[in-house]
Structures are given as C-alpha cells and as structure tokens.
Design a protein around this motif. Structure first.
Motif, PDB file in Angstrom:
ATOM      1  N   VAL A  36       0.841  -1.024   0.057  1.00  0.00           N
ATOM      2  CA  VAL A  36      -0.016   0.093  -0.108  1.00  0.00           C
ATOM      3  C   VAL A  36       0.778   1.081  -0.004  1.00  0.00           C
ATOM      4  O   VAL A  36       0.581   2.097  -0.689  1.00  0.00           O
ATOM      5  N   PHE A  37       1.960   1.178   0.844  1.00  0.00           N
ATOM      6  CA  PHE A  37       3.082   2.408   0.915  1.00  0.00           C
ATOM      7  C   PHE A  37       3.599   2.950  -0.601  1.00  0.00           C
ATOM      8  O   PHE A  37       3.640   3.724  -0.979  1.00  0.00           O
ATOM      9  N   LEU A  38       3.877   1.622  -1.198  1.00  0.00           N
ATOM     10  CA  LEU A  38       4.459   1.657  -2.568  1.00  0.00           C
ATOM     11  C   LEU A  38       3.499   2.090  -3.643  1.00  0.00           C
ATOM     12  O   LEU A  38       4.089   3.020  -4.393  1.00  0.00           O
ATOM     13  N   VAL A  39       2.293   1.602  -3.565  1.00  0.00           N
ATOM     14  CA  VAL A  39       1.295   2.284  -4.316  1.00  0.00           C
ATOM     15  C   VAL A  39       0.973   3.916  -4.156  1.00  0.00           C
ATOM     16  O   VAL A  39       0.805   4.502  -5.022  1.00  0.00           O
ATOM     17  N   LEU A  40       1.028   4.281  -2.843  1.00  0.00           N
ATOM     18  CA  LEU A  40       0.678   5.643  -2.708  1.00  0.00           C
ATOM     19  C   LEU A  40       1.806   6.300  -3.043  1.00  0.00           C
ATOM     20  O   LEU A  40       1.764   7.772  -3.722  1.00  0.00           O
ATOM     21  N   VAL A  41       2.948   5.778  -2.893  1.00  0.00           N
ATOM     22  CA  VAL A  41       4.299   6.891  -3.475  1.00  0.00           C
ATOM     23  C   VAL A  41       4.185   6.732  -4.848  1.00  0.00           C
ATOM     24  O   VAL A  41       4.574   7.832  -5.457  1.00  0.00           O
ATOM     25  N   GLY A  42       3.828   5.785  -5.423  1.00  0.00           N
ATOM     26  CA  GLY A  42       3.903   5.699  -7.024  1.00  0.00           C
ATOM     27  C   GLY A  42       2.668   6.440  -7.457  1.00  0.00           C
ATOM     28  O   GLY A  42       3.076   7.469  -8.572  1.00  0.00           O
ATOM     29  N   ALA A  43       1.597   6.661  -6.706  1.00  0.00           N
ATOM     30  CA  ALA A  43       0.593   7.692  -7.214  1.00  0.00           C
ATOM     31  C   ALA A  43       0.969   9.028  -6.735  1.00  0.00           C
ATOM     32  O   ALA A  43       0.588  10.112  -7.892  1.00  0.00           O
ATOM     33  N   LEU A  44       1.754   9.458  -5.850  1.00  0.00           N
ATOM     34  CA  LEU A  44       2.085  10.690  -5.607  1.00  0.00           C
ATOM     35  C   LEU A  44       3.088  11.169  -6.806  1.00  0.00           C
ATOM     36  O   LEU A  44       3.340  12.257  -7.207  1.00  0.00           O
ATOM     37  N   ILE A  45       4.127  10.028  -7.434  1.00  0.00           N
ATOM     38  CA  ILE A  45       5.009  10.521  -8.503  1.00  0.00           C
ATOM     39  C   ILE A  45       4.299  10.772  -9.527  1.00  0.00           C
ATOM     40  O   ILE A  45       4.486  11.851 -10.329  1.00  0.00           O
ATOM     41  N   VAL A  46       3.155   9.975  -9.843  1.00  0.00           N
ATOM     42  CA  VAL A  46       2.262  10.233 -11.161  1.00  0.00           C
ATOM     43  C   VAL A  46       1.745  11.533 -11.001  1.00  0.00           C
ATOM     44  O   VAL A  46       1.849  12.290 -12.158  1.00  0.00           O
TER      45      VAL A  46
END
Length: 73
Positions: A36-46
């Motif tokens: 979940v943390f990695l998905v949130l960080v990825g979404a923030l980058i996008v």
C-alpha cells in the motif's frame, strides 16, 4: 541483519490459543502495508509528473551540467 533475524524469530513462533496460525499473519500484514505504501508513493510520483507536464519548470542548466560532468568522471 540482527533486527531482521529477531523479527523472523518472532514470526515463526508456533500457534497458541490466542494466535491460531502463530504469528505468520504479521508477515502477510507487513507485506500488505508495504505494498500500500509503494502504491501511494507511485501515485504521488504520477500526480507530480502530470503537474510538471502541464506547468513545466525552468531547469538550471549550470548545476545540471556540473552534476552530469561529475557523473561521467
């Protein structure tokens, strides 16, 4: 290495009346939290990349050139 071994020894304990499957569920839950943390960080980058595409920022070429030359050396 030692904290990992300490956590691993905690996870592999056998089940008892309170924890039916032992503590192996903690390993699964920590993997879920990590995902979940990695998905949130990825979404923030996008989101940040779309903001930069729509409103490009000026690049400081002086520092960029010095860092790239330093990387080549």
């Amino acid at each position: 290495s030692r904290p990992y071994l300490r956590c691993l020894s905690y996870v592999v304990r056998f089940g008892n009346s309170q924890f039916n499957f032992g503590r192996r569920r903690f390993e699964v839950l920590s993997g879920y939290v990590n995902a979940v943390f990695l998905v949130l960080v990825g979404a923030l980058i996008v989101v940040e990349s779309f903001e930069r595409i729509l409103d490009p920022q000026e690049i400081s070429t002086g520092s960029l050139l010095s860092v790239s030359i330093g990387g080549l050396v």
